[in-house]
Design a protein around this motif. Sequence first.
Motif, PDB file in Angstrom:
ATOM      1  N   PHE A   1      59.228  31.042  25.412  1.00  0.00           N
ATOM      2  CA  PHE A   1      58.713  32.183  24.641  1.00  0.00           C
ATOM      3  C   PHE A   1      57.939  33.241  25.331  1.00  0.00           C
ATOM      4  CE2 PHE A   1      59.271  28.282  22.086  1.00  0.00           C
ATOM      5  CZ  PHE A   1      59.592  28.861  20.873  1.00  0.00           C
ATOM      6  N   LYS A   2      58.258  34.522  24.874  1.00  0.00           N
ATOM      7  CA  LYS A   2      57.462  35.591  25.552  1.00  0.00           C
ATOM      8  C   LYS A   2      57.004  36.454  24.214  1.00  0.00           C
ATOM      9  CE  LYS A   2      58.055  34.300  29.791  1.00  0.00           C
ATOM     10  NZ  LYS A   2      56.737  34.177  30.595  1.00  0.00           N
TER      11      LYS A   2
ATOM     12  N   ALA B   1      63.381  43.144  28.526  1.00  0.00           N
ATOM     13  CA  ALA B   1      62.756  42.955  29.833  1.00  0.00           C
ATOM     14  C   ALA B   1      62.034  41.464  29.472  1.00  0.00           C
ATOM     15  CB  ALA B   1      61.708  43.750  29.865  1.00  0.00           C
ATOM     16  N   LYS B   2      61.540  41.159  28.124  1.00  0.00           N
ATOM     17  CA  LYS B   2      60.962  39.868  28.067  1.00  0.00           C
ATOM     18  C   LYS B   2      62.032  38.832  28.093  1.00  0.00           C
ATOM     19  CE  LYS B   2      56.529  41.264  27.823  1.00  0.00           C
ATOM     20  NZ  LYS B   2      55.736  40.879  28.726  1.00  0.00           N
ATOM     21  N   LEU B   3      63.145  39.088  27.460  1.00  0.00           N
ATOM     22  CA  LEU B   3      64.192  37.930  27.692  1.00  0.00           C
ATOM     23  C   LEU B   3      64.854  37.713  28.907  1.00  0.00           C
ATOM     24  CD1 LEU B   3      66.182  39.028  24.260  1.00  0.00           C
ATOM     25  CD2 LEU B   3      64.665  37.186  24.476  1.00  0.00           C
TER      26      LEU B   3
ATOM     27  N   ILE C   1      63.176  33.356  24.012  1.00  0.00           N
ATOM     28  CA  ILE C   1      62.720  33.658  22.771  1.00  0.00           C
ATOM     29  C   ILE C   1      61.578  34.910  22.952  1.00  0.00           C
ATOM     30  CG2 ILE C   1      61.730  33.233  20.722  1.00  0.00           C
ATOM     31  CD1 ILE C   1      63.092  30.506  20.808  1.00  0.00           C
ATOM     32  N   ALA C   2      61.926  36.156  22.050  1.00  0.00           N
ATOM     33  CA  ALA C   2      60.944  37.048  22.443  1.00  0.00           C
ATOM     34  C   ALA C   2      60.371  37.313  20.938  1.00  0.00           C
ATOM     35  CB  ALA C   2      61.586  38.451  22.853  1.00  0.00           C
ATOM     36  N   CYS C   3      58.935  37.324  20.968  1.00  0.00           N
ATOM     37  CA  CYS C   3      58.185  37.583  19.486  1.00  0.00           C
ATOM     38  C   CYS C   3      57.463  38.820  19.779  1.00  0.00           C
ATOM     39  CB  CYS C   3      57.474  36.148  19.241  1.00  0.00           C
ATOM     40  SG  CYS C   3      58.454  34.633  18.979  1.00  0.00           S
ATOM     41  N   GLY C   4      57.270  39.448  18.331  1.00  0.00           N
ATOM     42  CA  GLY C   4      56.511  40.395  18.531  1.00  0.00           C
ATOM     43  C   GLY C   4      55.192  40.405  17.927  1.00  0.00           C
ATOM     44  N   ARG C   5      54.219  40.984  18.884  1.00  0.00           N
ATOM     45  CA  ARG C   5      52.827  40.570  18.604  1.00  0.00           C
ATOM     46  C   ARG C   5      52.445  41.529  17.328  1.00  0.00           C
ATOM     47  NH1 ARG C   5      48.665  40.436  22.371  1.00  0.00           N
ATOM     48  NH2 ARG C   5      50.131  40.918  24.249  1.00  0.00           N
ATOM     49  N   GLU C   6      53.132  42.527  16.978  1.00  0.00           N
ATOM     50  CA  GLU C   6      52.729  43.293  15.834  1.00  0.00           C
ATOM     51  C   GLU C   6      53.545  42.845  14.787  1.00  0.00           C
ATOM     52  OE1 GLU C   6      50.346  45.576  15.320  1.00  0.00           O
ATOM     53  OE2 GLU C   6      49.912  45.572  17.549  1.00  0.00           O
TER      54      GLU C   6
ATOM     55  N   ASN D   1      56.624  37.835  14.425  1.00  0.00           N
ATOM     56  CA  ASN D   1      57.603  37.123  14.212  1.00  0.00           C
ATOM     57  C   ASN D   1      58.783  37.190  15.382  1.00  0.00           C
ATOM     58  OD1 ASN D   1      59.781  35.619  12.959  1.00  0.00           O
ATOM     59  ND2 ASN D   1      59.337  36.449  10.977  1.00  0.00           N
ATOM     60  N   LEU D   2      59.757  36.363  15.304  1.00  0.00           N
ATOM     61  CA  LEU D   2      60.877  36.289  16.279  1.00  0.00           C
ATOM     62  C   LEU D   2      61.376  37.796  16.209  1.00  0.00           C
ATOM     63  CD1 LEU D   2      63.278  33.700  17.195  1.00  0.00           C
ATOM     64  CD2 LEU D   2      64.105  35.825  16.715  1.00  0.00           C
ATOM     65  N   LEU D   3      61.643  38.425  17.435  1.00  0.00           N
ATOM     66  CA  LEU D   3      62.462  39.802  17.364  1.00  0.00           C
ATOM     67  C   LEU D   3      63.728  39.481  17.883  1.00  0.00           C
ATOM     68  CD1 LEU D   3      59.664  41.925  18.851  1.00  0.00           C
ATOM     69  CD2 LEU D   3      60.450  41.888  16.591  1.00  0.00           C
ATOM     70  N   GLU D   4      64.103  38.783  19.121  1.00  0.00           N
ATOM     71  CA  GLU D   4      65.473  38.396  19.619  1.00  0.00           C
ATOM     72  C   GLU D   4      65.412  36.846  20.148  1.00  0.00           C
ATOM     73  OE1 GLU D   4      67.489  41.536  21.604  1.00  0.00           O
ATOM     74  OE2 GLU D   4      66.876  43.124  20.419  1.00  0.00           O
TER      75      GLU D   4
END
Length: 532
Positions: A463-464, A474-476, A504-509, A512-515
């Motif tokens: 998870f990032k 970039a996180k993925l 798994i990339a999750c959004g701080r703002e 939730n899961l983004l991609e």
Amino acid sequence: MARKRLPIGIQSFARLRETDSYYVDKTPLIRNLIDHGDYWFLSRPRRFGKSLLVDTIKALFEGQETLFEGLDIHPYWDWSAPHPVLRLSFDGKYSAPEEIEGDIIEQLEAMERRYNLSPAMTSDTGPRRLRNLLDRLHDTTGRHVVILVDEYDKPILDTLGDPTLATANRDYLRGFYGIIKGSAAHVRFVFVTGISMFSKVSLFSGLNNLEDISLDPRFATLCGYTGTDIDTVFAPELDGLDREEIRRWYNGYNWGGDTRVYNPFDVLLLFRKREFRAFWFETGSPNFLFETLKAKSISPMELEGRFSDMSLISKFDVNDISPEALLFQTGYLTITDEQKEGYRTSYRLDYPNLEVKLSLNDELLAHLDERDRIPLAEGRSLRALLEANDFKGFGEQLRAWLASIPYQWHATGDLARYEAWYASLLHMCFRAIGVEVHAEDISSHGRADLVVRLGEQVFILEFKMADSIDDVEAKLDAALAQIRDRGYADKYRQGAQSIHLIGIACGREARNLLEIRAEPADTQSDGDSQIS
């Protein structure tokens, strides 16, 4: 060997023996206890036979010889010299210290009547009444008094949600218990039992000569059933039941030494119902536990399999309860290993068995879910999507489910806490349905956030957190590179048919899961499946 009556709910030793019920002979341990000390304290989870143990000790000191015929202790005990026994049990509801005192006085008055003592008219408080009664019992009978306290901590535990009231109840009990030490000249034996290990400083400062045997290997099986007990005492009940399943569901509790014990409440109900269910868990109400975990921003994933020292697993006071202590003392975690370094001992904590592993995660997720969704259904759906390698569907399902969960546990703003929050939710979801899942699985070069094994397939998840949608790719890339570069998959190559790396990339703002991006372990490509 004939079948006997199952002693479900029986807390009276006399009733158990007189109804020809099954009994696991604990008297060798009781004899060892009495021979080697006078002041003892034992902590065990609810429904582990503490009250029956207390009643057995009571019957022994009262000299009820016929109840012990055929038991180990019978030929060793002096049945001609009974002792007066003062048993106190706090099994009521207490909304103020005055209610505790009223209950105590009623119990002491009953003792006065039992021993034909006139009421102590000048003893207007619980502590004074206790001191007076101990003095008169000793003087009247010529024998020292045995004091047994069952559920010593219930007036405090029941009010932990109201710290002011819990503190007031604790302070009253501290003064009351202090009378016992001051009356040592009248006392033969003291045994105090309950769920929690309240520190001597906070509750037993006046009774600091109690020896705590809660983690003493000599008495680790004082409550609960051993594997040998199951196979011998309860042999007539085993026909038609999978012996290995009994072990997986209900064994695993450890309080020192090498022996693990079964939950007696579960075992007895299994033998009656003939089905595997979370009998013990269903009788509890762990809302305070859940609220404590939320308040301290900790998930069970972060505690299971971790080493904690004695100060953490025994740290229990009204305003200072460590999550490790709360989960361990209430029976949701147990000791699975210990390490000694110099004069210090650390304990590894984990779930004792399948019942607790499934039920605790299921109930905690239900407690968190604001939309009253069913965690088991969510978990089964996510598992099926992973098994089918439908990573797009998995990501969509996971995103929809995460949207229903509030984010108390990652509200600190710390990046690692955000990542742990999402990993912990998925971890609990899979735990609740019995999927083999490992949090922060260790390789020679680091720890994978989550590893899921489904049959011959292994899924390694990293998870990032992304600050914005522009940061996602970039996180993925970083997540998958970390899995590959640190060799997280290496340990599984011999035993798995296929290994999948999932970033798994999750959004701080967005919270939730983004991609999500997935690729086989043997490829260096940019990925074979991605959803956004």
